[in-house]
Write a protein that holds these residues in place. Sequence first.
Motif, short mmCIF file in Angstrom:
data_model
loop_
_atom_site.label_atom_id
_atom_site.label_comp_id
_atom_site.label_asym_id
_atom_site.label_seq_id
_atom_site.Cartn_x
_atom_site.Cartn_y
_atom_site.Cartn_z
N ALA A 33 -6.27 13.66 -4.24
CA ALA A 33 -6.96 14.94 -4.09
C ALA A 33 -5.90 15.99 -4.33
O ALA A 33 -4.84 15.97 -3.70
CB ALA A 33 -7.58 15.09 -2.71
N VAL A 34 -6.16 16.88 -5.29
CA VAL A 34 -5.21 17.93 -5.65
C VAL A 34 -5.91 19.27 -5.47
O VAL A 34 -7.03 19.45 -5.97
CB VAL A 34 -4.75 17.79 -7.11
N ALA A 35 -5.27 20.20 -4.77
CA ALA A 35 -5.91 21.48 -4.53
C ALA A 35 -4.89 22.61 -4.56
O ALA A 35 -3.70 22.40 -4.31
CB ALA A 35 -6.65 21.48 -3.20
N ARG A 36 -5.40 23.80 -4.86
CA ARG A 36 -4.56 25.00 -4.83
C ARG A 36 -5.26 26.06 -4.00
O ARG A 36 -6.48 26.24 -4.10
CB ARG A 36 -4.33 25.54 -6.24
N ARG A 37 -4.50 26.75 -3.19
CA ARG A 37 -4.99 27.95 -2.53
C ARG A 37 -3.92 29.01 -2.62
O ARG A 37 -2.79 28.80 -2.14
CB ARG A 37 -5.37 27.70 -1.07
N GLY A 38 -4.23 30.10 -3.27
CA GLY A 38 -3.23 31.13 -3.49
C GLY A 38 -2.05 30.55 -4.24
O GLY A 38 -2.20 29.92 -5.28
N SER A 39 -0.85 30.73 -3.71
CA SER A 39 0.37 30.25 -4.37
C SER A 39 0.83 28.89 -3.85
O SER A 39 1.97 28.51 -4.05
CB SER A 39 1.50 31.28 -4.21
N ALA A 40 -0.06 28.17 -3.17
CA ALA A 40 0.27 26.84 -2.64
C ALA A 40 -0.52 25.76 -3.38
O ALA A 40 -1.72 25.91 -3.63
CB ALA A 40 -0.03 26.77 -1.16
N LEU A 41 0.18 24.70 -3.74
CA LEU A 41 -0.45 23.53 -4.36
C LEU A 41 -0.20 22.35 -3.43
O LEU A 41 0.92 22.16 -2.94
CB LEU A 41 0.19 23.26 -5.73
N PHE A 42 -1.22 21.56 -3.16
CA PHE A 42 -1.04 20.42 -2.26
C PHE A 42 -1.76 19.20 -2.81
O PHE A 42 -2.84 19.29 -3.39
CB PHE A 42 -1.48 20.74 -0.83
N LEU A 43 -1.11 18.04 -2.63
CA LEU A 43 -1.59 16.80 -3.21
C LEU A 43 -1.60 15.70 -2.16
O LEU A 43 -0.64 15.55 -1.39
CB LEU A 43 -0.70 16.35 -4.38
N TYR A 44 -2.66 14.91 -2.17
CA TYR A 44 -2.79 13.74 -1.29
C TYR A 44 -3.08 12.52 -2.15
O TYR A 44 -3.93 12.56 -3.04
CB TYR A 44 -3.89 13.98 -0.26
N SER A 78 0.86 -1.17 0.00
CA SER A 78 0.00 0.00 0.00
C SER A 78 0.90 1.23 0.00
O SER A 78 2.10 1.14 0.30
CB SER A 78 -0.93 0.00 1.22
N PHE A 79 0.31 2.37 -0.34
CA PHE A 79 1.11 3.58 -0.49
C PHE A 79 0.22 4.80 -0.29
O PHE A 79 -0.93 4.82 -0.74
CB PHE A 79 1.75 3.63 -1.87
N SER A 80 0.75 5.82 0.36
CA SER A 80 0.06 7.11 0.43
C SER A 80 1.12 8.21 0.48
O SER A 80 2.28 7.95 0.80
CB SER A 80 -0.86 7.19 1.65
N SER A 81 0.71 9.42 0.17
CA SER A 81 1.67 10.53 0.21
C SER A 81 0.96 11.84 0.47
O SER A 81 -0.25 11.98 0.24
CB SER A 81 2.47 10.62 -1.10
N GLU A 82 1.74 12.79 0.95
CA GLU A 82 1.29 14.16 1.17
C GLU A 82 2.37 15.07 0.59
O GLU A 82 3.55 14.87 0.85
CB GLU A 82 1.10 14.44 2.66
N GLN A 83 1.95 16.05 -0.18
CA GLN A 83 2.93 16.91 -0.84
C GLN A 83 2.44 18.36 -0.83
O GLN A 83 1.29 18.63 -1.19
CB GLN A 83 3.15 16.45 -2.28
N LEU A 84 3.30 19.26 -0.41
CA LEU A 84 2.99 20.69 -0.40
C LEU A 84 4.04 21.42 -1.22
O LEU A 84 5.24 21.24 -0.99
CB LEU A 84 2.98 21.22 1.03
N VAL A 85 3.57 22.21 -2.17
CA VAL A 85 4.47 22.96 -3.04
C VAL A 85 4.11 24.44 -2.95
O VAL A 85 2.94 24.81 -3.11
CB VAL A 85 4.37 22.51 -4.51
N LEU A 86 5.09 25.29 -2.65
CA LEU A 86 4.89 26.72 -2.63
C LEU A 86 5.52 27.33 -3.88
O LEU A 86 6.67 27.04 -4.20
CB LEU A 86 5.52 27.34 -1.38
N TYR A 87 4.76 28.18 -4.56
CA TYR A 87 5.23 28.82 -5.79
C TYR A 87 5.52 30.29 -5.54
O TYR A 87 5.08 30.87 -4.54
CB TYR A 87 4.16 28.66 -6.88
N ARG A 88 6.25 30.89 -6.46
CA ARG A 88 6.67 32.28 -6.25
C ARG A 88 5.48 33.25 -6.31
O ARG A 88 5.54 34.35 -5.78
CB ARG A 88 7.72 32.69 -7.28
#
Length: 211
Positions: A158-169, A88-98
């Motif tokens: 689940a992929v979402a963006r708020r402002g300059s942040a992108l986050f993926l689960y 099994s596999f899961s992940s959490e990822q947070l990316v901040l953009y300029r």
Amino acid sequence: MATALVIGSVLGGTGVAHAGATEIPKGFLLTEAKARKGVDPDFKDEEWWTVSDNPSRRLELNPCRTKGKPRDGRVAMRTITHGTSAPSFSSEQLVLYRNTKSAKAAFVKLQADLKRCPRATYWYFGKPLSVGDQAMSVAGYSYKKRKIDRSISPVMWAVARRGSALFLYTDFDDHANRHGVALNERGRRKVLTDQAKSMAKKVCDLPVGCG
């Protein structure tokens, strides 16, 4: 717009007084405390966590299997993965953009890639979510003779963006109920959506442009 991110003197709920430019505070991600704690050495061959701040890492949803160093305007990134021998596999990822423009472009590219890169044996399906400024729920299915192969569990995001942040689960049979039984697709989608909703609120502790 300046590329440096200046994090406020107090980040709500993080217990971090301050952080340097373009940094994601330690302990900020939802699964981070558990990931950094690790697992009992006796179970190291059955379960494992990784925490990476490599900004060149690919997004956890990569429909076109793009390679090479990303040049999409990101300034900070943290990826946490969890795996078991089940498998099994899961992940959490947070990316901040300029800036918000770069984050929005990254989200739109993912949407386009879902349609642009179908494969004979694997297909992606996405639908909108009411999370943050932009969001989608995605399921990836194995195909056999032009039909979904139900013997293979789909990978879900689940992929979402708020402002300059992108986050993926991400989840591949890694979420279970309180009895340890693997959740069905509907249950897994709800867990991922709830995680994205939590992060959509949490990123407002960072200067990402929450409206």
